[in-house]
Write a protein that holds these residues in place. Structure first.
Motif, PDB file in Angstrom:
ATOM      1  N   GLY A 274      54.920  74.049  23.244  1.00 12.58           N
ATOM      2  CA  GLY A 274      55.382  73.084  24.172  1.00 12.58           C
ATOM      3  C   GLY A 274      56.507  72.400  23.420  1.00 12.58           C
TER       4      GLY A 274
ATOM      5  N   ARG B 208      55.156  66.201  31.115  1.00 15.04           N
ATOM      6  CA  ARG B 208      54.765  67.525  31.383  1.00 15.04           C
ATOM      7  C   ARG B 208      55.703  68.526  30.711  1.00 15.04           C
TER       8      ARG B 208
ATOM      9  N   LEU C  10      50.004  59.957  26.057  1.00 16.21           N
ATOM     10  CA  LEU C  10      50.303  61.300  26.842  1.00 16.21           C
ATOM     11  C   LEU C  10      49.521  61.672  27.976  1.00 16.21           C
TER      12      LEU C  10
ATOM     13  N   THR D 192      54.006  69.204  27.192  1.00 15.96           N
ATOM     14  CA  THR D 192      52.726  69.794  27.035  1.00 15.96           C
ATOM     15  C   THR D 192      53.010  71.111  28.129  1.00 15.96           C
TER      16      THR D 192
ATOM     17  N   VAL E 133      50.360  74.473  23.267  1.00 11.36           N
ATOM     18  CA  VAL E 133      49.730  74.710  24.436  1.00 11.36           C
ATOM     19  C   VAL E 133      48.749  75.833  24.752  1.00 11.36           C
TER      20      VAL E 133
ATOM     21  N   HIS F 208      44.547  66.830  19.465  1.00 15.80           N
ATOM     22  CA  HIS F 208      44.702  67.158  20.654  1.00 15.80           C
ATOM     23  C   HIS F 208      44.426  66.349  21.946  1.00 15.80           C
TER      24      HIS F 208
ATOM     25  N   ARG G  30      45.503  72.616  27.047  1.00 14.38           N
ATOM     26  CA  ARG G  30      45.126  71.669  25.829  1.00 14.38           C
ATOM     27  C   ARG G  30      46.448  71.443  24.738  1.00 14.38           C
ATOM     28  N   TYR G  31      46.941  70.327  24.403  1.00 13.75           N
ATOM     29  CA  TYR G  31      48.137  70.153  23.720  1.00 13.75           C
ATOM     30  C   TYR G  31      47.835  69.450  22.400  1.00 13.75           C
TER      31      TYR G  31
ATOM     32  N   PRO H  68      54.464  66.122  17.334  1.00 13.95           N
ATOM     33  CA  PRO H  68      54.413  65.788  18.581  1.00 13.95           C
ATOM     34  C   PRO H  68      54.982  64.349  18.844  1.00 13.95           C
TER      35      PRO H  68
END
Length: 382
Positions: free
Chosen positions: A316, A291, A273, A294, A321, A346, A334-335, A60
Motif C-alpha cells: 500500500g 483506504r 487507522l 491500506t 497489504v 499490523h 492486513r496492513y 507507515p
C-alpha cells in the motif's frame, strides 16, 4: 493454545531474543505481555513501556504524514516531486538493472509523489543486492541497517542521491526502503518544518504517542532497550546501547527506519487507522486517505518480481497489504510491516485487530524470523 506470554517466554528461554513486548487488541480487549530483559546482560527486566528502535515500522507513519499534506493541498499524488526536490528534476536510469552505474539513459517521465508512496520511484533495494546501482545506496547514502549518526543532513543526502542512477524507470518496479527516506525530505520541504517537528505536531501529540521520536531524551534512557545482532550459539552481539546512536537527534531523521517507539504508542497509531483516521473524536486523516494507504497498489507481476515479500502480500503506502490467505495469519487486507530490529506491527480491518511485537535483535534478512511467525500464529488463533 499457548498464551501470549508463553509465546514470548519460549523464545526468550530458547535464546532467540533477550526480551520482548507484545500487544494484541481486538475491539476493547487489549492484551499486553512482556518477557525477558531490556538487555542481554541480565539487567533491567522488560516492561510494557520499554522503548525500542522500530526501524521499518517508521514507514507507515511517514506515509500517514504524507497523506496529511495531500489533504492540506500541499501536493497531490500525481504531482512531480521535482518542485520540492529539484535534485530529482532530471534523473538518469541504468540501461538495464545489471548495467554499470555509468551506462544510463534519461528517465522516461518525472518521479511523482505516488511513485514514492508505492516504492516505485526507481530507487531502492531489489531482490539481487549485487546489482551495480545498488552499491551506492549502501556506501554513499548509508541505506540498510539503521545508523542515524552516519547519515548526512537532508540537503547533502539529496545532492548525493541525485548522482546515483535509478535502477528502474519511474513506476516500473517495486524497490524497498529508499523511497521512504526521500518521502521524509519531501514532507519537510513541502510543509516548511523539520520532519521531527511535523510528525510531533500532526501525529504524535494528537495521538498521545509521547515516547515516539527520532531520539530518546536522557530522562527516558532507563526505558530504552539495547539493540543486538544474533551471534554464535544463541549469543547476542551489541550493535547499539541505550546511550548510543539514538541518544541525540540525528542530522538526517530517517522516514524509512529512524523512529523509536513503544507498543502503546504504535497501538495508538494503528487504532487511528482502524478508525478511518479518527482518534479521540478528532479526524487526523480522512477514511479515503486511510483506504489508499491500506490498499495494494502493485500488479501481480510487481509482487512476484520484488522477491522481498512473503507469498500473498502486496504493498500500500508505507506498508504491506495481504492480498490472499496463504497462512492462517495472512488475512486479506492486513496492513503493516516488519522492522529490521525485530519488530512487527499490523492492523487487520476485517477483525478490528491491532497486533504488535517488539524485540531487540536485528533480522538477518527480509523474511520474518520464527519468533514473529509464532506470534502471528497466536494472533490468528485468538
Amino acid at each position: 493454545m499457548s498464551t501470549l506470554r508463553e509465546v514470548l517466554e519460549t523464545h526468550v528461554r530458547e535464546g532467540s531474543v533477550p526480551g520482548a513486548v507484545a500487544l494484541v487488541a481486538r475491539g476493547d480487549r487489549v492484551d499486553v505481555q512482556v518477557a525477558g530483559g531490556a538487555d542481554a546482560g541480565g539487567g533491567a527486566p522488560m516492561a510494557p513501556d520499554s522503548i525500542f528502535r522500530i526501524a521499518s515500522l517508521t514507514k507507515p507513519v511517514a506515509a500517514a504524514a504524507a497523506m496529511m499534506l495531500i489533504e492540506d493541498g500541499r501536493f497531490g499524488l500525481d504531482d512531480p516531486v521535482a518542485h520540492w526536490l529539484p535534485e530529482l528534476a532530471s534523473p538518469m536510469v541504468v540501461r538495464t538493472p545489471g548495467s554499470p552505474v555509468d551506462d544510463v539513459v534519461p528517465a522516461a517521465r518525472p518521479i511523482t509523489v505516488f511513485d514514492l508512496l508505492t516504492f516505485r520511484a526507481g530507487y531502492g533495494f531489489p531482490s539481487d543486492f549485487s546489482l551495480p546501482a545498488v552499491a551506492p545506496l549502501f556506501s554513499e547514502l548509508k541505506q540498510g541497517s539503521p545508523q542515524p549518526r552516519a547519515v548526512a543532513a537532508p540537503d547533502a543526502w539529496m545532492a548525493t542521491l541525485s548522482r546515483i542512477p535509478l535502477l528502474y524507470q519511474p513506476g516500473e518496479a517495486w524497490l524497498y526502503n529508499a523511497c521512504s527516506d526521500i518521502l521524509g525530505v519531501l514532507i519537510a520541504r513541502a510543509c516548511g518544518q523539520p520532519l521531527p517537528q511535523f510528525l510531533a505536531e500532526r501525529l504524535f501529540e494528537p495521538l498521545g504517542m509521547n515516547d515516539t521520536g527520532f531520539a530518546v531524551p536522557e530522562q527516558k534512557l532507563d526505558r530504552f532497550t539495547s539493540y543486538y545482532r544474533a551471534g554464535e550459539a544463541g549469543t547476542f552481539e551489541l550493535v547499539d546501547a541505550p546511550d548510543g546512536q539514538w541518544s541525540t537527534m540525528p542530522d538526517f531523521p530517517s522516514a524509512a527506519g529512524g523512529l523509536v517507539s513503544t507498543a502503546a504508542d504504535w497501538f495508538a497509531f494503528g487504532r487511528m487507522l482502524l478508525a478511518g483516521g479518527t482518534a479521540g473524536g478528532r479526524a487526523l486523516l480522512t477514511p479515503a486517505s486511510v483506504r489508499q494507504m491500506t490498499t495494494d497498489h502493485l500488479t501481480p507481476a510487481q509482487r512476484r518480481a520484488s522477491g522481498l515479500f512473503t507469498e500473498g502480500q502486496g504493498w500500500g503506502f508505507g506498508g504491506s497489504v495481504d492480498v490472499e490467505r496463504t497462512e492462517p495469519w495472512n488475512v486479506p487486507g492486513r496492513y503493516g510491516w516488519v522492522g529490521g530490529t525485530g519488530t512487527t506491527a499490523h492492523i487487520i480491518p476485517a477483525t478490528g485487530t491491532v497486533a504488535i511485537m517488539l524485540s531487540q535483535v536485528e533480522m538477518a534478512g527480509p523474511k520474518p524470523p520464527l519468533t514473529m511467525r509464532d506470534f502471528w500464529r497466536h494472533v490468528a488463533g485468538r
